[in-house]
Scaffold this active site. Structure first.
Site, PDB file in Angstrom:
ATOM      1  N   LYS A  27       0.867  -1.175   0.000  1.00 48.53           N
ATOM      2  CA  LYS A  27       0.000   0.000   0.000  1.00 48.53           C
ATOM      3  C   LYS A  27       0.899   1.218   0.000  1.00 48.53           C
ATOM      4  O   LYS A  27       1.903   1.237   0.714  1.00 48.53           O
ATOM      5  CB  LYS A  27      -0.835  -0.045   1.292  1.00 48.53           C
ATOM      6  CG  LYS A  27      -1.811   1.083   1.487  1.00 48.53           C
ATOM      7  CD  LYS A  27      -2.728   0.726   2.672  1.00 48.53           C
ATOM      8  CE  LYS A  27      -3.780   1.769   2.911  1.00 48.53           C
ATOM      9  NZ  LYS A  27      -3.357   2.884   3.718  1.00 48.53           N
ATOM     10  N   SER A  43       4.611   8.491   0.629  1.00 48.95           N
ATOM     11  CA  SER A  43       4.608   7.810  -0.660  1.00 48.95           C
ATOM     12  C   SER A  43       5.991   7.244  -1.004  1.00 48.95           C
ATOM     13  O   SER A  43       7.009   7.761  -0.543  1.00 48.95           O
ATOM     14  CB  SER A  43       4.160   8.811  -1.736  1.00 48.95           C
ATOM     15  OG  SER A  43       3.844   8.126  -2.906  1.00 48.95           O
ATOM     16  N   SER A  44       6.016   6.203  -1.813  1.00 50.17           N
ATOM     17  CA  SER A  44       7.243   5.576  -2.331  1.00 50.17           C
ATOM     18  C   SER A  44       8.183   5.125  -1.216  1.00 50.17           C
ATOM     19  O   SER A  44       9.394   5.124  -1.377  1.00 50.17           O
ATOM     20  CB  SER A  44       8.004   6.538  -3.259  1.00 50.17           C
ATOM     21  OG  SER A  44       7.134   7.064  -4.220  1.00 50.17           O
ATOM     22  N   ARG A  45       7.616   4.778  -0.063  1.00 50.27           N
ATOM     23  CA  ARG A  45       8.402   4.286   1.087  1.00 50.27           C
ATOM     24  C   ARG A  45       9.349   5.346   1.675  1.00 50.27           C
ATOM     25  O   ARG A  45      10.260   5.020   2.430  1.00 50.27           O
ATOM     26  CB  ARG A  45       9.211   3.030   0.724  1.00 50.27           C
ATOM     27  CG  ARG A  45       8.332   1.844   0.322  1.00 50.27           C
ATOM     28  CD  ARG A  45       7.532   1.354   1.516  1.00 50.27           C
ATOM     29  NE  ARG A  45       6.685   0.200   1.239  1.00 50.27           N
ATOM     30  CZ  ARG A  45       5.347   0.234   1.135  1.00 50.27           C
ATOM     31  NH1 ARG A  45       4.692   1.372   1.255  1.00 50.27           N
ATOM     32  NH2 ARG A  45       4.653  -0.859   0.932  1.00 50.27           N
ATOM     33  N   LEU A  46       9.113   6.613   1.312  1.00 51.19           N
ATOM     34  CA  LEU A  46       9.963   7.684   1.858  1.00 51.19           C
ATOM     35  C   LEU A  46       9.240   8.316   3.050  1.00 51.19           C
ATOM     36  O   LEU A  46       8.836   9.481   3.027  1.00 51.19           O
ATOM     37  CB  LEU A  46      10.296   8.710   0.767  1.00 51.19           C
ATOM     38  CG  LEU A  46      11.117   8.105  -0.386  1.00 51.19           C
ATOM     39  CD1 LEU A  46      11.406   9.150  -1.460  1.00 51.19           C
ATOM     40  CD2 LEU A  46      12.429   7.509   0.135  1.00 51.19           C
TER      41      LEU A  46
END
Ligand SMILES: Cc1cc2nc3c(=O)[nH]c(=O)nc-3n(C[C@H](O)[C@H](O)[C@H](O)COP(=O)(O)O)c2cc1C
Length: 216
Positions: A12, A192-195
């Site tokens: 997710k 977002s984007s695992r950041l």
């Protein structure tokens, strides 16, 4: 590989909110209070459910869920059986780590520090606020010990129901609160984007808190 492909595909992207240095409180307890209030307002199913990890003195870890029942500037309190697996581990090695995961808010809070028993008066206060059935349960269950079968538990319940039929159910001496006195508290907001945003408060020797951003 044993892993089902469908599991590997589960993921997710977190996009709800961000966490910025400019909007947090310098006091981590006040920051926790704000996030906890938001978890309550969001009507999460059990916002006070948290994982607590403990370890044996030689470092073998174990973890389980408990319920946060109180917090203030002294620390984070839950109640349990002092003779349980966790109770014995935390007596022998009084260090613990807590984790909250508030999925609907895409937030994690991690807390670690030393553990102490709360005062008998504080344990009494909470124990006597509990419904009678929960108070009996504290007597019935030798938490973490093996039992032969479910019937044994039901039989013990009947015995204690009988014993305390006409009197107030006292707090068992082996049941009470434990407080995690934090030296580190991390607030984690999924991005977002695992950041993700991670802000870690670390308690310094003079009692003040140093805040650092950690790489996700
Ligand atoms: C949501 C949830 C909340 C729980 N809350 C508590 C709690 O507050 N205190 C407690 O002793 N056990 C609680 N338990 C049970 C523990 O997870 C655990 O099974 C039990 O304390 C025995 O752990 P131990 O053998 O490691 O000592 C809870 C379990 C769940 C799933």
């Amino acid at each position: 590989m044993m892993m089902d492909k469908n599991i590997a595909d589960l993921r997710k992207d977190y996009t709800l909110q961000d966490l910025h240095e400019s909007e947090i409180d310098p006091n981590p307890f006040i920051q926790f209070k704000a996030w906890f209030a938001q978890a309550l307002a969001a009507q999460l199913p059990e916002p006070n459910a948290m994982t607590i990890a403990s370890a044996t003195p030689d470092g073998k870890p174990s973890a389980r869920m408990v319920l946060l029942k109180d917090f203030d500037e002294r620390g984070f309190v839950f109640f349990t059986n002092y003779n349980s697996h966790k109770g014995q581990e935390l007596a022998a090695n009084p260090q613990a780590a807590l984790v909250f995961w508030w999925a609907e808010l895409e937030r994690q809070v991690r807390i670690s520090g030393r553990v102490e028993q709360v005062s008998a008066a504080d344990s009494d206060q909470y124990f006597y606020s509990r419904p009678a059935n929960s108070r009996l349960g504290a007597w019935v269950s030798n938490q973490s010990e093996a039992i032969a079968n479910r019937e044994e538990l039901e039989r013990r319940l009947q015995e204690f129901q009988h014993q305390y039929a006409n009197q107030e159910i006292p707090r068992p001496p082996h049941w009470g609160g434990l407080r995690v006195i934090p030296t580190e508290i991390e607030f984690w907001q999924g991005r977002s984007s695992r950041l993700h945003d991670r802000l870690l408060y670390r308690r310094l020797d003079d009692g003040s808190w140093k805040i650092e951003r950690l790489s996700p």
